[in-house]
Design an enzyme around this catalytic site. Structure first.
Site, PDB file in Angstrom:
ATOM      1  N   GLY A  34      98.625   9.899 -62.604  1.00  0.00           N
ATOM      2  CA  GLY A  34      98.783   9.928 -64.048  1.00  0.00           C
ATOM      3  C   GLY A  34      99.840   8.968 -64.543  1.00  0.00           C
ATOM      4  O   GLY A  34      99.743   8.437 -65.659  1.00  0.00           O
ATOM      5  N   THR A  35     100.872   8.724 -63.740  1.00  0.00           N
ATOM      6  CA  THR A  35     101.918   7.784 -64.139  1.00  0.00           C
ATOM      7  C   THR A  35     101.346   6.376 -64.220  1.00  0.00           C
ATOM      8  O   THR A  35     101.592   5.638 -65.185  1.00  0.00           O
ATOM      9  CB  THR A  35     103.089   7.818 -63.139  1.00  0.00           C
ATOM     10  OG1 THR A  35     103.535   9.157 -62.981  1.00  0.00           O
ATOM     11  CG2 THR A  35     104.231   6.940 -63.615  1.00  0.00           C
ATOM     12  N   LYS A 136     119.219   8.528 -49.493  1.00  0.00           N
ATOM     13  CA  LYS A 136     119.906   8.225 -48.237  1.00  0.00           C
ATOM     14  C   LYS A 136     120.272   6.747 -48.179  1.00  0.00           C
ATOM     15  O   LYS A 136     121.378   6.384 -47.752  1.00  0.00           O
ATOM     16  CB  LYS A 136     119.015   8.595 -47.052  1.00  0.00           C
ATOM     17  CG  LYS A 136     119.605   8.208 -45.696  1.00  0.00           C
ATOM     18  CD  LYS A 136     118.730   8.642 -44.534  1.00  0.00           C
ATOM     19  CE  LYS A 136     119.360   8.225 -43.213  1.00  0.00           C
ATOM     20  NZ  LYS A 136     118.594   8.723 -42.045  1.00  0.00           N
ATOM     21  N   HIS A 276     138.512  43.300 -71.836  1.00  0.00           N
ATOM     22  CA  HIS A 276     138.899  42.844 -70.499  1.00  0.00           C
ATOM     23  C   HIS A 276     137.954  43.397 -69.430  1.00  0.00           C
ATOM     24  O   HIS A 276     138.391  43.925 -68.397  1.00  0.00           O
ATOM     25  CB  HIS A 276     140.341  43.200 -70.195  1.00  0.00           C
ATOM     26  CG  HIS A 276     141.327  42.549 -71.114  1.00  0.00           C
ATOM     27  ND1 HIS A 276     141.318  41.198 -71.391  1.00  0.00           N
ATOM     28  CD2 HIS A 276     142.339  43.068 -71.856  1.00  0.00           C
ATOM     29  CE1 HIS A 276     142.277  40.909 -72.239  1.00  0.00           C
ATOM     30  NE2 HIS A 276     142.920  42.028 -72.545  1.00  0.00           N
ATOM     31  N   GLU A 328     135.858  40.030 -81.190  1.00  0.00           N
ATOM     32  CA  GLU A 328     135.531  38.704 -80.659  1.00  0.00           C
ATOM     33  C   GLU A 328     134.038  38.428 -80.755  1.00  0.00           C
ATOM     34  O   GLU A 328     133.621  37.336 -81.138  1.00  0.00           O
ATOM     35  CB  GLU A 328     135.977  38.601 -79.191  1.00  0.00           C
ATOM     36  CG  GLU A 328     137.470  38.480 -78.988  1.00  0.00           C
ATOM     37  CD  GLU A 328     137.963  37.047 -79.128  1.00  0.00           C
ATOM     38  OE1 GLU A 328     137.150  36.152 -79.411  1.00  0.00           O
ATOM     39  OE2 GLU A 328     139.178  36.843 -78.969  1.00  0.00           O
TER      40      GLU A 328
END
Length: 514
Positions: A34-35, A136, A276, A328
């Site tokens: 497809g690419t 690599k 906490h 908070e």
């Protein structure tokens, strides 16, 4: 000799534009499937991989790039005369750019109802092999896995006609990180599919970054937040921020604990306040305002600057009550429009929406805790009791007391050990946690209560090693206790409860939380 680029991508974002730029720089293009078609359709010259390998694709495309003409051209070390002589003898040409991203395995297995066969077919073989080969040999080959990197490669080529070693190194590192992530996802999927042991001889786990954080628990510590690939429904990773600053490390840790505790309550409206990473108030009621008021009244001091999680849509009256103190974070499955507008008046309040907040934790999920030099891993504690709690005292708890004991038992399961929870009428009155002595935890829970505890019940996350805590609870007016049992002094504890006419039940299982 012309430089060559091999392009084969599943995610075709920007690939045509990238190919056009490479071709304009006189780099020969090689591609597959497809690419290749996308590049050719754009009028850009491109060779099919079979022209390089002189071998046709076969096995429904499973084999097309696994060939010496491909991997020899990628892996040859350019300043190794022996390598280059062998390429010449074998009529293999070097490949200088490898541009690949992999079959969408994650996207495939996350689709509802996907078959095992379809998942297997989306395991890429040739792609990782070429990527690893190029990575690599990154000194000689530029490897690109991320479409976001196309522009910087083109910019470098236009400016210097080459890619620096530093950039090649970074691109190669990204490849190895990605292929490790890819293989770890596959392994996790196979473990889950076949219900294999989650404790293999070697353990590789993978997470995806959600965001960098401003800092960690303290400002001098760097931090980031990652999420699991699978099983994130009903968790903070799926929450949407509607208002407020970015979440901090401590915010995320606290919200995670609040959500976990909230999941224990489904039948009634529930509100959980956390500070906490520890619960500081829990309430259930006939509506959300009632539940939140109970949670708030448990400890109006500690809830200041805390986190609140609720399991019902927030209405205006509840939002107005929440705005009476500094919070908070507020996290809920949804918000009425006027309630959301009300909460947004608090500039710094983080408002999170998580529709699946009450969704049960899926079985088999694991809890991990990093230690210096190692990792502890265990099943998440999703069980409340196994079987029916056993009454062990002369007085059996009433139905009302038993319901209340189970309410408190749910809370103490999430309190830091040693944990003690005192409650009445679906409201925590006192929470003693994180103490090294169980009697201290009991005394703290009694002492910190804003209400008289007479007629309340008490839950302990583990057994009582001595009868001293029972005496303290009885003298405070507590009428019933739930605990695991299992101490060598159980009979002494039971005798002490009988002395005061208290009811006590054993669950047979503890809920340590460290």
């Amino acid at each position: 000799m012309k430089r060559k680029a091999l392009l084969s991508v599943s995610d075709k974002t920007g690939i045509v534009e990238f190919a056009r730029e490479l071709q304009a720089l006189d780099i020969e293009l090689i591609s597959t499937g497809g690419t290749e078609q996308a590049i050719r359709n754009a009028g850009i010259p491109v060779k099919n991989i079979s022209e390089i390998t002189q071998f046709p694709e076969c096995l429904d495309g499973r084999v097309k790039t696994l060939h010496p003409a491909v991997h020899g051209g990628i892996l040859a070390v350019r300043d190794n005369k022996g390598h280059m002589r062998q390429l010449e003898e074998l009529n293999i040409e070097t490949i200088d750019f490898v541009v690949i991203n992999l079959y969408p395995f994650k996207e495939t297995v996350l689709k509802p109802g996907v078959s095992f066969e379809e998942a297997i077919e989306n395991i890429d073989i040739g792609g990782p092999t070429m990527l690893r080969s190029a990575a690599k040999n990154h000194r000689d080959v530029t490897v690109v896995i991320d479409p976001d990197d196309y522009s910087k490669v083109i910019e470098a080529l236009k400016k210097e006609n080459t890619v620096s070693y530093e950039m090649k190194y970074d691109l190669a590192l990204k490849v190895f990180q990605h292929t490790a992530h890819y293989d770890a996802m596959i392994a996790e999927y196979l473990v889950n599919h076949a219900h294999k042991s989650p404790y293999p001889q070697t353990l590789t786990v993978t997470y995806e970054k959600v965001q960098d954080l401003r800092y960690g628990e303290n400002p001098h510590q760097s931090a980031a937040f990652y999420k699991e690939v699978f099983n994130t429904s009903g968790t903070l990773a799926e929450a949407v921020k509607l208002h407020g600053k970015e979440l901090s490390y401590n915010n995320i840790n606290d919200v995670g604990g609040a959500i976990a505790l909230l999941k224990e309550y489904k039948e009634k409206a529930a509100a959980v306040a956390v500070k906490h990473a520890s619960p500081c108030g829990v309430g259930v009621g006939f509506d959300l305002h009632h539940a939140y008021t109970k949670a708030y009244d448990c400890d109006p001091v500690s809830i200041y600057g805390g986190i609140v999680a609720v399991n019902r849509k927030i209405d205006l009256i509840t939002a107005e009550k929440m705005n009476e103190t500094f919070l908070e974070i507020v996290i809920a499955p949804d918000f009425d429009d006027d309630a959301l507008d009300c909460l947004k008046k608090k500039k710094n309040l983080r408002i999170l929406k998580l529709p699946s907040i009450s969704e049960a934790v899926k079985s088999g999920q694991m809890d991990m805790k990093k230690t210096l030099g190692g990792l502890l891993i265990q099943e998440i504690d999703t069980v409340l009791v196994e079987g029916e709690p056993k009454s062990v005292t002369e007085r059996i708890p009433t139905k009302k007391e038993m319901d209340e004991l189970l309410f408190a038992w749910k809370v103490v399961k999430h309190a830091k050990s040693n944990g003690i929870v005192i409650s009445r009428d679906g409201q925590t009155l006192g929470i003693g946690q994180g103490q090294v002595s169980r009697v201290w935890a009991t005394e703290n829970a009694i002492r910190q209560s804003n209400f008289p505890v007479k007629g309340a019940v008490l839950a302990s996350d583990a057994f009582f090693p001595f009868a001293d805590a029972i005496k303290a609870a009885a003298e405070a007016g507590i009428t019933a206790i739930i605990q695991p049992g299992g101490s060598v002094r159980d009979q002494e504890v039971i005798d002490e409860a009988n002395k005061y006419g208290m009811a006590m039940v054993f669950t047979g299982m503890r809920h340590f939380k460290h």
